[in-house]
Write an enzyme that holds these catalytic residues in place. Structure first.
Site, mmCIF file in Angstrom:
data_model
loop_
_atom_site.group_PDB
_atom_site.id
_atom_site.type_symbol
_atom_site.label_atom_id
_atom_site.label_comp_id
_atom_site.label_asym_id
_atom_site.label_seq_id
_atom_site.Cartn_x
_atom_site.Cartn_y
_atom_site.Cartn_z
ATOM 1 N N GLU A 186 0.902 -1.167 0.000
ATOM 2 C CA GLU A 186 0.000 0.000 0.000
ATOM 3 C C GLU A 186 0.928 1.202 0.000
ATOM 4 O OE1 GLU A 186 -3.453 0.052 0.287
ATOM 5 O OE2 GLU A 186 -3.487 -2.109 0.068
ATOM 6 N N CYS A 204 -2.505 8.885 3.217
ATOM 7 C CA CYS A 204 -2.227 8.309 1.906
ATOM 8 C C CYS A 204 -3.391 8.558 0.959
ATOM 9 C CB CYS A 204 -1.990 6.823 2.047
ATOM 10 S SG CYS A 204 -3.321 6.006 2.931
HETATM 11 P P1 NAP Z 1 8.353 4.907 4.631
HETATM 12 O O1 NAP Z 1 9.541 5.746 4.884
HETATM 13 O O2 NAP Z 1 8.308 4.124 3.380
HETATM 14 O O3 NAP Z 1 8.218 3.962 5.901
HETATM 15 C C1 NAP Z 1 7.173 3.042 6.005
HETATM 16 C C2 NAP Z 1 7.598 1.920 6.934
HETATM 17 O O4 NAP Z 1 8.640 1.176 6.309
HETATM 18 C C3 NAP Z 1 8.154 2.387 8.264
HETATM 19 O O5 NAP Z 1 7.754 1.496 9.265
HETATM 20 C C4 NAP Z 1 9.660 2.324 8.031
HETATM 21 O O6 NAP Z 1 10.377 2.188 9.213
HETATM 22 C C5 NAP Z 1 9.755 1.073 7.203
HETATM 23 N N1 NAP Z 1 10.960 0.957 6.416
HETATM 24 C C6 NAP Z 1 11.692 1.931 5.862
HETATM 25 N N2 NAP Z 1 12.725 1.401 5.193
HETATM 26 C C7 NAP Z 1 12.634 0.054 5.315
HETATM 27 C C8 NAP Z 1 13.401 -1.040 4.842
HETATM 28 N N3 NAP Z 1 14.479 -0.859 4.080
HETATM 29 N N4 NAP Z 1 13.012 -2.301 5.181
HETATM 30 C C9 NAP Z 1 11.921 -2.505 5.944
HETATM 31 N N5 NAP Z 1 11.165 -1.498 6.413
HETATM 32 C C10 NAP Z 1 11.512 -0.226 6.095
HETATM 33 O O7 NAP Z 1 7.032 5.757 4.678
HETATM 34 P P2 NAP Z 1 6.591 6.751 5.830
HETATM 35 O O8 NAP Z 1 7.389 7.986 5.627
HETATM 36 O O9 NAP Z 1 6.570 6.102 7.142
HETATM 37 O O10 NAP Z 1 5.082 7.000 5.452
HETATM 38 C C11 NAP Z 1 4.671 7.955 4.511
HETATM 39 C C12 NAP Z 1 4.365 7.307 3.200
HETATM 40 O O11 NAP Z 1 3.466 6.236 3.370
HETATM 41 C C13 NAP Z 1 3.681 8.259 2.252
HETATM 42 O O12 NAP Z 1 4.305 8.162 1.006
HETATM 43 C C14 NAP Z 1 2.256 7.757 2.201
HETATM 44 O O13 NAP Z 1 1.591 8.019 0.992
HETATM 45 C C15 NAP Z 1 2.400 6.307 2.435
HETATM 46 N N6 NAP Z 1 1.198 5.728 3.043
HETATM 47 C C16 NAP Z 1 0.446 4.877 2.308
HETATM 48 C C17 NAP Z 1 -0.700 4.330 2.866
HETATM 49 C C18 NAP Z 1 -1.576 3.377 2.092
HETATM 50 O O14 NAP Z 1 -2.450 2.753 2.706
HETATM 51 N N7 NAP Z 1 -1.398 3.223 0.816
HETATM 52 C C19 NAP Z 1 -1.054 4.633 4.163
HETATM 53 C C20 NAP Z 1 -0.261 5.496 4.878
HETATM 54 C C21 NAP Z 1 0.883 6.047 4.308
HETATM 55 P P3 NAP Z 1 11.030 3.455 9.918
HETATM 56 O O15 NAP Z 1 9.912 4.374 10.288
HETATM 57 O O16 NAP Z 1 11.680 2.860 11.116
HETATM 58 O O17 NAP Z 1 11.954 4.050 8.928
#
Ligand code: NAP
Length: 678
Positions: A256, A295
């Site tokens: 997602e 999102c």
């Molecule tokens: P993110 O940086 O991609 O992080 C998401 C999750 O992935 C966090 O728990 C992060 O941990 C983890 N993560 C990061 N790098 C990783 C890796 N190499 N291996 C495993 N896990 C890893 O996104 P975010 O900044 O938290 O959230 C914002 C984004 O999420 C926006 O782009 C938004 O559009 C999207 N979003 C989508 C939805 C949907 O349902 N489609 C819902 C909400 C948000 P850490 O926090 O510890 O880095």
């Protein structure tokens, strides 16, 4: 400052280093630290597979659903505590409701759907059996079973409560244990919820574990029966898609990701129409709830060229009413972003958008702030941009904050083309009161979106809005949005299970599935099955009835009595000209009523009520003086855990004197669990 604990194989443990500081979004003070260094990920996965999974899978779907309801009620008692903590993530009360109440509501919804739509069993049958051989000795049936694996849920920072519970509920119903890894920035709120869940003892041990901090080598431990359910940025999704566990070891990955959702104003809408106001309200709500860190937020505002200026003015006027500041202050409508780093990201995204658009509202470098220090908190003004015609953006950069861009279109086709330039989104909305516009735009948008809201004056009062994913509706979108699908009621449960096409004899399929399969042995004994309680009935118990001849008097009587004097039952000449009948035929409902007269055992007993029929088909017309008989067989039994009775589904087949099938259907009854209760 100590680090946040993770819940690992039944113990609360800290990472072994000093961890990474997590700062209060409003004050910039350190809230906690996160570290997963030194956690035994292999032990977590083993614990989930060996302790959690088997414990959940010993429960039926209904038992799992009951636990989810109990959990929802339990967490509801701690809402105030969660709201208070949520302030530190930058959330206003309204924002916290979306996260906290939304999460608890999702548990309730899955509890109720699990009870109503899944059997009181551990397997789920998908559709009817498929005849595969001419003689009926070889049939097929699709069956869902629970996987002996674990689902690792990697969540984004923006919904620390809902984000966890919306994944936990369907996974738990599906029989899968979860390892949750929340976004680090708000992990302390997820941890507070997990602590409450674990302390309650409601879920079997091993059903839920928590990693606060980086996912480290967790994914390396996964194998072919495991899954990763990821929510976050497209950038991280790309990394996970290339992970060796996904590429080489068959780990299922659901994504997602981010998306550039749009809202379109229909070409029919004129200034003064209610739809214009609804549209503007929707855009401003989506820009400002959770400071636009959703999102599903509207990033692209697509409006007809002739009224684009009016729309910009109306949105700007409404944005003027948004007070930015400390979410603890009741006058504040929009809190800060989750972190200063996040604000830097959004400012960078705005800069990128400015290559294609002008800012028409707000200043990314300044905002008046109520009740907080504007320098220390991650505050940002709402920013509205207006795209230049034909510009590359805003179709690529996601500003994950209170930012949207207005684009104008000339024709309906162009509005759909602009929407599609986002390469797939979670949700789109369309404000129109014209059914033809709704049809043309919705059919154009649907392939690019997981959810579509058509907003007008008729549904506005009850509409849940553009940005709210609902547990009963699919959440997820194609293409850039990740191609995943979550929620959607029971669909979200079945995603986690394995669908297998079983092939075999009807008797074998009956034994495996627990549901009587057409062609299986029918068990006829001297006791009428209506005299048997649920405890005494067996799958396959059957009554073969006596036969009854259907006379012209019967048909006339039924026609007059019910008022159903359709010509096929009353007018011999017209009936003779009918291509299917060639003469007077009995009413289908007469046949079903006569069938009941043949199989019913009239005295009071364990059968308490008939609550409907399913799948009724009339296959061969019953002509005057045809003779019918019925076979009624116990197909499925579902005791209700909270009542003294259960549901019995009976297979009913009505045949004529030549052995032809006249009608088939399932009769649904309520039957007492024991003879005494009848
Ligand atoms: P993110 O940086 O991609 O992080 C998401 C999750 O992935 C966090 O728990 C992060 O941990 C983890 N993560 C990061 N790098 C990783 C890796 N190499 N291996 C495993 N896990 C890893 O996104 P975010 O900044 O938290 O959230 C914002 C984004 O999420 C926006 O782009 C938004 O559009 C999207 N979003 C989508 C939805 C949907 O349902 N489609 C819902 C909400 C948000 P850490 O926090 O510890 O880095």
């Amino acid at each position: 400052m100590s680090t946040l604990e993770s819940y690992v194989a039944g113990y609360w443990l800290r990472g072994t280093d000093e961890g990474v500081p997590v700062l209060d979004a409003v004050t910039g003070e350190e809230v906690t630290r996160v570290s997963s260094r030194g956690l035994d990920f292999a032990a977590m996965v083993a614990h989930a597979r060996e302790v959690g999974g088997p414990a959940i899978q010993r429960l039926t779907f209904h038992e799992r659903a009951s636990l989810l309801k109990e959990l929802a009620l339990h967490l509801g008692r701690f809402k105030d505590e969660l709201y208070t903590l949520s302030l530190r993530t930058g959330c206003t009360r309204r924002d916290s409701m979306v996260d906290v109440d939304g999460g608890i509501g999702t548990l309730f919804s899955y509890a109720s759907k699990g009870k109503r739509e899944l059997p009181d069993d551990t397997v789920f049958l998908d559709g009817p059996h498929e005849p595969l051989g001419k003689g009926g000795a070889f049939v097929g049936q699709h069956l869902y079973t629970s996987r002996p694996g674990v689902v690792v849920q990697i969540n984004a920072f923006n919904f620390p409560v809902w984000g966890m519970l919306e994944k936990l509920a369907p996974a738990f119903l599906a029989g899968l244990p979860s390892i949750v890894k929340p976004g680090s920035q708000t992990a302390y709120l997820t941890e507070a919820v997990v602590r409450r869940i674990v302390a309650s003892g409601i879920l079997p041990e091993g059903s839920l574990q928590l990693v606060c901090g980086s996912a480290g080598t967790l994914l390396d431990e996964l194998g072919a029966q495991d899954a990763v359910a990821f929510t976050g940025s497209a950038h991280t999704a790309r990394i996970l898609r290339g992970h060796p566990s996904v590429l080489d070891r068959g780990v299922r990955l659901g994504v997602e990701a981010d998306s550039l959702n749009c809202s379109i104003l229909g070409p029919d809408v004129r200034p003064g129409d209610p739809e214009l106001d609804l549209f503007v309200k929707g855009v401003v709500t989506e820009m400002t709830v959770k400071a636009g860190q959703k999102c599903t937020a509207i990033r692209r505002v697509i409006v007809p060229e002739p009224i684009a200026d009016a729309v910009v003015d109306a949105i700007s006027a409404r944005l003027d009413r948004i007070t930015v500041g400390n979410p603890a202050d009741e006058t504040v409508r929009m809190g800060p972003l989750a972190s200063l780093a996040q604000r830097d990201e959004v400012r960078k995204a705005i800069e990128a958008l400015r290559t294609s658009a002008e800012i028409v509202y707000g200043d990314p470098s300044h905002v008046d702030v109520v009740g907080a220090d504007a320098e220390r908190g991650a505050f940002l003004s709402p920013v509205l941009l207006r795209a230049r015609p034909g510009a590359a953006e805003p179709h690529d950069v996601e500003p994950f904050g209170p930012v949207a861009t207005v684009l104008s279109y000339g024709s309906v086709d162009e509005s759909v083309e602009l929407a599609a330039r986002g390469r797939g989104s979670l949700v789109a909305s369309l404000a129109t009161h014209d059914p033809q516009v709704a049809r043309d735009v919705a059919r154009g948008l649907a392939p690019w979106h997981g959810r579509l809201l058509i907003l007008d004056r008729d549904d506005a009062g009850e509409s849940t809005g553009h940005g709210s994913p609902l547990p009963m509706l699919v959440h997820g979108g194609p293409g850039r949005a990740g191609g995943g699908e979550e929620l959607g009621g029971i669909r979200g449960v079945l995603h986690h299970m394995q669908r297998t096409a079983l092939q075999g004899s009807p008797d074998m399929l009956t034994a495996i599935t627990g549901r009587w399969t057409t062609g299986s042995r029918r068990l006829v004994d001297t006791v009428h099955p209506f005299r048997k309680s649920l405890a005494e009935l067996r799958i396959g118990d059957t009554i073969e009835t006596a036969s009854r001849t259907v006379t012209l008097d019967d048909i006339n009587h039924f026609a007059e009595f019910t008022g159903d004097t359709f010509y096929a039952h009353t007018d011999p000449e017209a009936a003779a000209a009918n291509p299917f009948f060639g003469g007077i035929v009995a009413h289908g409902y007469l046949v079903v009523s006569l069938a009941a007269g043949l199989f019913v055992d009239p005295e009071p007993g364990p059968v308490l009520a008939n609550f409907g029929v399913d799948h009724l088909r009339f296959l061969t017309p019953v002509k005057v003086d045809d003779t019918i008989r019925v076979s009624l067989t116990v197909k499925q039994m579902t005791p209700r855990s909270s009542a003294d009775y259960g549901e019995v589904r009976w297979d009913a087949t009505v045949t004529n004197q030549d052995g032809e099938l006249v009608a088939t259907y399932d009769v649904l009854t309520l039957v007492a669990k024991t003879a005494a209760e009848g």
